[in-house]
Design a protein around this motif. Structure first.
Motif, PDB file in Angstrom:
ATOM      1  N   VAL A 392       0.846  -1.201   0.000  1.00 35.47           N
ATOM      2  CA  VAL A 392       0.000   0.000   0.000  1.00 35.47           C
ATOM      3  C   VAL A 392       0.875   1.243   0.000  1.00 35.47           C
ATOM      4  N   THR A 393       0.517   2.204  -0.843  1.00 36.72           N
ATOM      5  CA  THR A 393       1.228   3.484  -0.833  1.00 36.72           C
ATOM      6  C   THR A 393       0.227   4.622  -0.686  1.00 36.72           C
ATOM      7  N   PHE A 394       0.727   5.723  -0.119  1.00 39.71           N
ATOM      8  CA  PHE A 394      -0.126   6.895   0.121  1.00 39.71           C
ATOM      9  C   PHE A 394       0.634   8.150  -0.268  1.00 39.71           C
ATOM     10  N   GLY A 395      -0.059   9.049  -0.984  1.00 36.38           N
ATOM     11  CA  GLY A 395       0.543  10.314  -1.389  1.00 36.38           C
ATOM     12  C   GLY A 395      -0.453  11.447  -1.290  1.00 36.38           C
ATOM     13  N   LYS A 396       0.041  12.650  -1.466  1.00 39.57           N
ATOM     14  CA  LYS A 396      -0.842  13.815  -1.364  1.00 39.57           C
ATOM     15  C   LYS A 396      -1.838  13.859  -2.518  1.00 39.57           C
ATOM     16  N   ASP A 397      -1.497  13.174  -3.631  1.00 36.66           N
ATOM     17  CA  ASP A 397      -2.408  13.067  -4.769  1.00 36.66           C
ATOM     18  C   ASP A 397      -2.149  11.731  -5.471  1.00 36.66           C
ATOM     19  N   ARG A 398      -2.917  11.456  -6.532  1.00 34.24           N
ATOM     20  CA  ARG A 398      -2.828  10.159  -7.206  1.00 34.24           C
ATOM     21  C   ARG A 398      -1.456   9.914  -7.806  1.00 34.24           C
ATOM     22  N   GLN A 399      -0.878  10.928  -8.443  1.00 30.00           N
ATOM     23  CA  GLN A 399       0.419  10.739  -9.087  1.00 30.00           C
ATOM     24  C   GLN A 399       1.502  10.420  -8.065  1.00 30.00           C
ATOM     25  N   GLU A 400       1.455  11.079  -6.921  1.00 32.80           N
ATOM     26  CA  GLU A 400       2.458  10.787  -5.898  1.00 32.80           C
ATOM     27  C   GLU A 400       2.290   9.368  -5.364  1.00 32.80           C
ATOM     28  N   ALA A 401       1.044   8.925  -5.215  1.00 29.62           N
ATOM     29  CA  ALA A 401       0.808   7.551  -4.766  1.00 29.62           C
ATOM     30  C   ALA A 401       1.333   6.551  -5.789  1.00 29.62           C
ATOM     31  N   ILE A 402       1.154   6.847  -7.089  1.00 30.42           N
ATOM     32  CA  ILE A 402       1.677   5.984  -8.152  1.00 30.42           C
ATOM     33  C   ILE A 402       3.197   5.955  -8.115  1.00 30.42           C
ATOM     34  N   ASP A 403       3.814   7.124  -7.993  1.00 28.46           N
ATOM     35  CA  ASP A 403       5.278   7.199  -7.946  1.00 28.46           C
ATOM     36  C   ASP A 403       5.837   6.397  -6.776  1.00 28.46           C
ATOM     37  N   LYS A 404       5.198   6.502  -5.633  1.00 27.04           N
ATOM     38  CA  LYS A 404       5.652   5.750  -4.461  1.00 27.04           C
ATOM     39  C   LYS A 404       5.477   4.250  -4.672  1.00 27.04           C
ATOM     40  N   MET A 405       4.377   3.856  -5.323  1.00 24.20           N
ATOM     41  CA  MET A 405       4.150   2.437  -5.573  1.00 24.20           C
ATOM     42  C   MET A 405       5.198   1.875  -6.528  1.00 24.20           C
ATOM     43  N   LEU A 406       5.530   2.613  -7.572  1.00 25.21           N
ATOM     44  CA  LEU A 406       6.550   2.143  -8.513  1.00 25.21           C
ATOM     45  C   LEU A 406       7.906   1.993  -7.815  1.00 25.21           C
ATOM     46  N   ARG A 407       8.224   2.933  -6.952  1.00 23.56           N
ATOM     47  CA  ARG A 407       9.476   2.831  -6.196  1.00 23.56           C
ATOM     48  C   ARG A 407       9.436   1.632  -5.251  1.00 23.56           C
ATOM     49  N   ALA A 408       8.308   1.440  -4.596  1.00 21.11           N
ATOM     50  CA  ALA A 408       8.175   0.335  -3.647  1.00 21.11           C
ATOM     51  C   ALA A 408       8.264  -1.020  -4.348  1.00 21.11           C
ATOM     52  N   ILE A 409       7.651  -1.121  -5.529  1.00 21.86           N
ATOM     53  CA  ILE A 409       7.727  -2.364  -6.299  1.00 21.86           C
ATOM     54  C   ILE A 409       9.173  -2.679  -6.657  1.00 21.86           C
ATOM     55  N   GLU A 410       9.901  -1.668  -7.082  1.00 22.63           N
ATOM     56  CA  GLU A 410      11.308  -1.843  -7.446  1.00 22.63           C
ATOM     57  C   GLU A 410      12.139  -2.263  -6.228  1.00 22.63           C
ATOM     58  N   GLU A 411      11.770  -1.759  -5.072  1.00 25.11           N
ATOM     59  CA  GLU A 411      12.529  -2.035  -3.856  1.00 25.11           C
ATOM     60  C   GLU A 411      12.171  -3.384  -3.235  1.00 25.11           C
TER      61      GLU A 411
END
Length: 498
Positions: A392-411
């Motif tokens: 699960v990822t959380f951001g101030k908006d949808r794009q930030e949540a997507i960016d965090k998810m892509l980083r988390a998947i890579e990690e």
């Protein structure tokens, strides 16, 4: 009011741990039950007490309601939390729990029974004028009569099992010529899966979005909704990626759907946490689908955007407390995404890939949450659902949540088995998802296994960088060379080339 001092969690894996963590924060003791296959599971080690209830198969352990209730009596348990799956929507079990003098942390047996039948649910909500897909209002058994109704509704139509779920007992029929055969198959599958061959007919909505509304109700008659979740990225009619809020709902439509969800809950005097599911067509018309009388797998995204702990709310409600907030107190904060990390091979029709977690390292950092029940070296049991974790990822908006998810998947580092991590990465970078222009046909339209296949020259730049690093450090021990290569390639790519 009845204070809960000890809870037995009648489940396993990540949801058992999820419930136990909240209970610990509330000062409540916990009891785990486990099968022989889960003897070394994390939820067993986390609980204050743990009892083996049988063999590795579900019907030998987690579905043995009588044994679970006896454990409660033996250990002085006050309440049972069923999690999701297994006995969570079993009205007979909920009734037996109450008859044993225990608290069932969930709705009444009557509400579970009513909403467990799609036909009964439709009849119950009819007085509230909830929008419903055109179709039959009762079960159909006569093939010829059903065929006539289908022609009146208009093809394509959907034959659905009344007691169904997860796509079982469901058939899309394109024309009258294939209707009889498809109806017989639907009845047969429904009988086999649910012990109930009742089916009904609905107009088939070809490209809907799957929108669900989280509701909470207390024993004092208060019911609120906690906004929506978008659940349209699915395989085999089961969700893989969820988000909150939806990228397409307007404030007015959100309010209207929320109001209808609350009315559905009122129709069955709902108590606890539940979810009302709707289909949303291309013209932004919504239709009642069903109600899930339990906590959903994807509940964390609602927690992220509301700041509420849904398990804590469930426990407080079960104790008899009124809701501490009203509908007007609730607001949406930011945006959340959830990827179900399954032990499945997306490049092979999402078939389960059971094995040992040779490497298992969770992503970390701000806005990243991992709900799981595994650790490195553990085996994925063949007996249960293949979900490893909820990322699960959380951001101030949808794009930030997507960016965090892509980083988390890579990690996220998982080797030894194939997972849905690469599929998640593909979806989140696809133009249809990024733009919000997608529906439940996303996989059918945009995904094919070959997009995840590594070609011979793919990643050549990565290898070149690794080789250069090795040459630059040729005086260093061989372990440095392995580390250089390991840190260059992403975790899931290393997994695919194992």
């Amino acid at each position: 009011m009845r204070k809960i001092n000890k809870i037995l969690v009648a489940n396993r894996g990540e949801i058992a741990l999820r419930v136990m963590r909240t209970a610990k924060e509330m000062g409540i003791k916990t009891v785990a039950v486990y099968s022989e296959a889960d003897r070394n599971a994390l939820h067993v080690r986390f609980a204050d007490e743990a009892v083996c209830v049988g063999g590795p198969k579900s019907n030998e352990s987690y579905l043995r309601g009588d044994v679970i209730i006896q454990v409660c009596k033996d250990l002085g348990v006050d309440a049972i939390h069923p999690g999701y799956g297994f006995l969570s929507e079993n009205a007979g079990f909920a009734k037996a729990v109450q008859e044993a003098g225990l608290i069932f942390i969930g709705p009444s047996p009557e509400a579970i029974d009513l909403m467990g039948s799609k036909l009964a649910a439709k009849a119950a909500v009819a007085k509230y004028n909830i929008p419903m897909v055109p179709g039959t209002e009762s079960a159909i058994t006569d093939v010829e009569e059903a065929k006539q109704i289908a022609q009146q509704v208009g093809f394509p139509i959907l034959i659905k099992a009344s007691a169904g779920g997860g796509g079982k007992g469901m058939r899309v029929v394109e024309d009258v010529a294939s209707f009889e055969e498809q109806m017989k198959l639907a009845v047969s599958e429904a009988t086999s899966a649910f012990g109930d061959g009742s089916v009904f007919i609905e107009k088939y909505i070809g490209s809907p979005r799957h929108i669900e509304i989280q509701v909470l109700g207390d024993t004092h008659g208060n019911i609120v909704h906690l906004f929506e979740r978008e659940c349209s990225i699915q395989r085999r009619h089961q969700k893989v990626i969820e988000e909150a809020p939806s990228s397409v709902l307007t404030p007015a439509l959100r309010e209207e759907m929320g109001r209808n969800a609350v009315n559905v809950a009122k129709a069955c005097d709902y108590v606890g946490a539940g979810t009302v599911e709707f289909l949303l067509d291309e013209n932004m018309n919504f239709y009642f689908l069903e109600m899930n009388t339990r906590l959903q797998v994807e509940h964390p995204v609602t927690e992220q955007i509301t700041g509420l702990d849904l398990v804590k709310e469930q426990i407080l409600i079960a104790e008899g407390n009124p809701l501490s907030f009203k509908q007007e107190d609730l607001e949406i904060y930011g945006h959340a995404l959830e990827l179900r990390v399954y032990a499945e091979d997306p490049a092979n029709n999402f078939l389960p890939d059971i094995g040992k977690l040779e490497t298992y390292k969770r992503p970390q950092g701000l806005g990243v949450r991992v709900d799981d029940g595994f650790e490195q070296g553990m085996e994925i049991p063949i007996y249960y659902d293949p979900m490893i974790a909820k990322l699960v990822t959380f951001g101030k908006d949808r794009q930030e949540a997507i960016d965090k998810m892509l980083r988390a998947i890579e990690e996220y580092q998982i080797t030894g088995i194939e997972t849905t991590l690469p599929f998640g990465s593909y979806v989140l970078q696809h133009e249809a998802f990024v733009s919000g222009n997608f529906d439940t046909k996303f996989i059918e339209r945009h995904f094919s296994p070959d997009v995840l296949q590594r070609t011979p020259d793919e990643g050549a730049d990565e290898i070149a960088v690794a080789l250069a690093a090795m040459l630059m450090n040729k005086q260093k021990p061989a372990t440095s060379e392995a580390t250089a290569l390991s840190e260059t390639a992403s975790s899931w790519r290393r997994n695919r080339t194992r």
